[in-house]
Design a protein around this motif. Structure first.
Motif, short mmCIF file in Angstrom:
data_model
loop_
_atom_site.label_atom_id
_atom_site.label_comp_id
_atom_site.label_asym_id
_atom_site.label_seq_id
_atom_site.Cartn_x
_atom_site.Cartn_y
_atom_site.Cartn_z
N ARG A 31 -6.51 -5.32 -3.06
CA ARG A 31 -6.32 -5.56 -1.63
C ARG A 31 -6.05 -4.29 -0.85
O ARG A 31 -6.28 -4.26 0.37
CB ARG A 31 -5.15 -6.53 -1.43
N HIS A 32 -5.56 -3.26 -1.52
CA HIS A 32 -5.11 -2.08 -0.79
C HIS A 32 -5.83 -0.79 -1.18
O HIS A 32 -6.20 0.01 -0.30
CB HIS A 32 -3.60 -1.88 -1.01
N HIS A 33 -6.02 -0.56 -2.49
CA HIS A 33 -6.58 0.71 -2.97
C HIS A 33 -7.56 0.41 -4.10
O HIS A 33 -7.18 0.51 -5.29
CB HIS A 33 -5.48 1.64 -3.47
N GLU A 47 -2.99 -6.13 -7.03
CA GLU A 47 -2.60 -5.68 -5.70
C GLU A 47 -3.50 -4.55 -5.21
O GLU A 47 -3.79 -4.45 -4.01
CB GLU A 47 -1.14 -5.22 -5.72
N PRO A 50 0.82 -1.21 0.00
CA PRO A 50 0.00 0.00 0.00
C PRO A 50 0.85 1.26 0.00
O PRO A 50 1.98 1.25 0.51
CB PRO A 50 -0.80 -0.13 1.29
#
Length: 554
Positions: A206-208, A203, A148
């Motif tokens: 999961r984060h943004h 990815e 992140p």
């Protein structure tokens, strides 16, 4: 092999780099305290104006390389050149006249971009939207952050991703003179970017989550650009070089280099023969000793590198070969250098067994001392000193590869220097490795010269480099692919290593004979470095007072 941030030749990257900051004692007092003559301030102001002029217009995150924008930029650059020619530096001290020549060389570099290279029109690989490609790239290329990321940076990064489809759409309009070899290199580049944007989208989930849509849009646009290139590649002119006459003009007028392409080939072939001959002598001398085996794990690599770095710096410092500042030390975070196209998430990790080592890793994983000489007192020393150099012109990152031969020549000089200076006396197989490296450096020259003369294609040049490298290089080797791409896209890069070393050794010999018994090699190295990251012909003018080479380049 390893490239510091200073040597990313992308124009925007250089201009966006952190401004150098002053560090007490970073340069000899005599250099730092040189008085500025009347008129030098006007040169500095003109130079700052020039550096702004070479940045293309950027609208909504997209750099404008349209014919109208480039014509306007060229007209402004021509005006700046006329203003430079109107500045009379004839009565200035040599150090400030060197500054004038630096500005002239970079302005000529901009002129060469517009007249000959025209990467926005000829080179599809120029439109790298990320900084994963090495070599010239569009001004808005951006780095990919680890996720992140801080919440305050997400919106700005999303805007960069949203600009990718528009940038690639504009690229299809401005690529009016694409070349087959350059298109093929861009296709390989886009394969990596497609996978990288895909990984980023995964990815981001999961984060943004707000980055998923722009990342997928960037991935789709990159894939479409790749398909378009594949559809036109076969019908394009095959060769991507600038032609021998243009190449020689660039060497003399931009790189301020005193040899032309034919002289380079003659000198380079003799040096290639020398390296291979000395390799065979060394191999026979050590024939009863087995070659060192490569390390197999990251932990073993890191332990070996720390020992090599500490040994190397202590040797240079304790034996008075050159001044080693306290800030130049082993960096435990550096790790093995990974080529941009090896950052493809679909590729296996470097230390995943079985190891698949390219040419440079075959050398470094056995004994890295020669390559650490290239990179630590070589490029890392340059980078650290550059960041501490606050001189108004010399202290700025060079544009258009003007310092390239100096940077690579110094780094390669150190590879053979540590052997001649005695560091490898008790490492017989490392001496063999060093000659293998030297032969490979010399084998680069002909491929670049033939490509730039439009006599060889990329594939012919790649095959020749592989064929003439004595050990560890097979078809498909990542180093050969990386090298030949870069030497086609950036004239002067491949020849810079060996010919920069030749030019440096010429200066050392000239200075030694000029001073006689008063010559001191530590003082020579320190003086050479204090001049800054500038062409060796200019350093020669300052160190010897002889301007015969420079007079022919004005």
């Amino acid at each position: 092999m390893r490239k510091s941030a200073r040597r990313t030749w992308a124009l925007a990257t250089m201009l966006a780099a952190a401004m150098p900051v002053k560090a007490a004692g970073s340069l000899p007092q005599a250099v730092a305290a040189q008085a500025q003559p009347a008129g030098h301030a006007a040169l500095v102001a003109l130079y700052d104006e020039f550096r702004q002029a070479v940045v293309p217009p950027i609208r909504d995150g997209v750099a404008d390389y349209s014919p109208s924008a480039m014509a306007a930029q060229k007209a402004r650059l021509d005006t700046l050149m006329r203003r430079l020619r109107a500045i009379d530096d004839s009565g200035w001290p040599v150090a400030q006249r060197v500054d004038w020549m630096l500005v002239l060389a970079e302005m000529r570099g901009a002129d060469f971009q517009h007249r000959v290279l025209k990467p926005w029109a000829r080179d599809p690989a120029f439109y790298s939207t990320t900084n994963l490609g090495f070599g010239p790239k569009m001004a808005t290329a951006f780095g990919l952050p680890a996720l992140p990321m801080p919440k305050g940076e997400v919106a700005a990064f999303a805007a960069k991703l949203r600009a990718v489809p528009f940038a690639l759409a504009a690229a299809r309009r401005t690529l009016t003179e694409p070349r087959g070899d350059l298109a093929r290199l861009a296709i390989w580049q886009k394969e990596v970017e497609v996978n990288v944007f895909g990984q980023l989208a995964d990815e981001a989930a999961r984060h943004h989550p707000e980055l998923i849509a722009p990342a997928r849009a960037a991935q789709a646009a990159t894939a479409e650009f790749k398909v378009w290139l594949e559809s036109i590649e076969a019908g394009l002119p095959a060769h991507g070089g600038v032609g021998r006459e243009n190449y020689d003009w660039y060497l003399k007028n931009v790189l301020l280099f005193p040899y032309d392409s034919r002289q380079i080939e003659e000198i380079g072939e003799r040096e290639y023969q020398r390296q291979v001959a000395f390799l065979k002598i060394e191999e026979h001398r050590n024939r009863a000793i087995p070659m060192t085996e490569p390390v197999q794990t990251r932990a073993a690599f890191d332990t070996k590198r720390r020992a090599e770095d500490e040994m190397l710096l202590a040797f240079l410092r304790d034996n008075d070969w050159m001044t080693i500042p306290d800030w130049l030390r082993h960096n435990p975070e550096e790790g093995p250098y990974v080529f941009p196209f090896d950052r493809d998430p679909k590729k296996k990790g470097l230390f995943d067994p079985p190891l698949d080592l390219h040419f440079f890793f075959q050398a470094e994983f056995r004994d890295g001392l020669p390559l650490r000489a290239h990179n630590l007192p070589g490029h890392a020393f340059d980078g650290g000193q550059d960041r501490r150099d606050d001189r108004a012109i010399r202290g700025k990152p060079r544009l258009f590869f003007v310092n390239g031969i100096r940077a690579e020549g110094w780094a390669f000089y150190l590879e053979e220097f540590v052997q001649q200076a005695g560091l490898l006396e008790d490492r017989p197989k490392t001496r063999e490795i060093n000659y293998i490296l030297g032969a490979k450096r010399a084998a680069r020259l002909v491929p670049e010269l033939r490509m730039q003369a439009n006599e060889w294609t990329w594939r012919q040049a790649n095959a020749d480099l592989i064929r003439r490298t004595p050990r560890w290089m097979q078809p498909g080797d990542a180093v050969a692919r990386f090298d030949i791409e870069l030497y086609l896209r950036q004239p002067g890069y491949g020849v810079g290593y060996y010919m920069g070393k030749v030019e440096l050794e010429k200066l050392l010999a000239e200075r030694a004979m000029q001073l006689g018994d008063a010559f001191d090699i530590k003082a020579f190295h320190d003086g050479f470095r204090a001049a800054g990251n500038i062409p060796i012909s200019l350093i020669r003018w300052e160190m010897t007072g002889r301007d015969d080479e420079i007079r022919a380049m004005r």
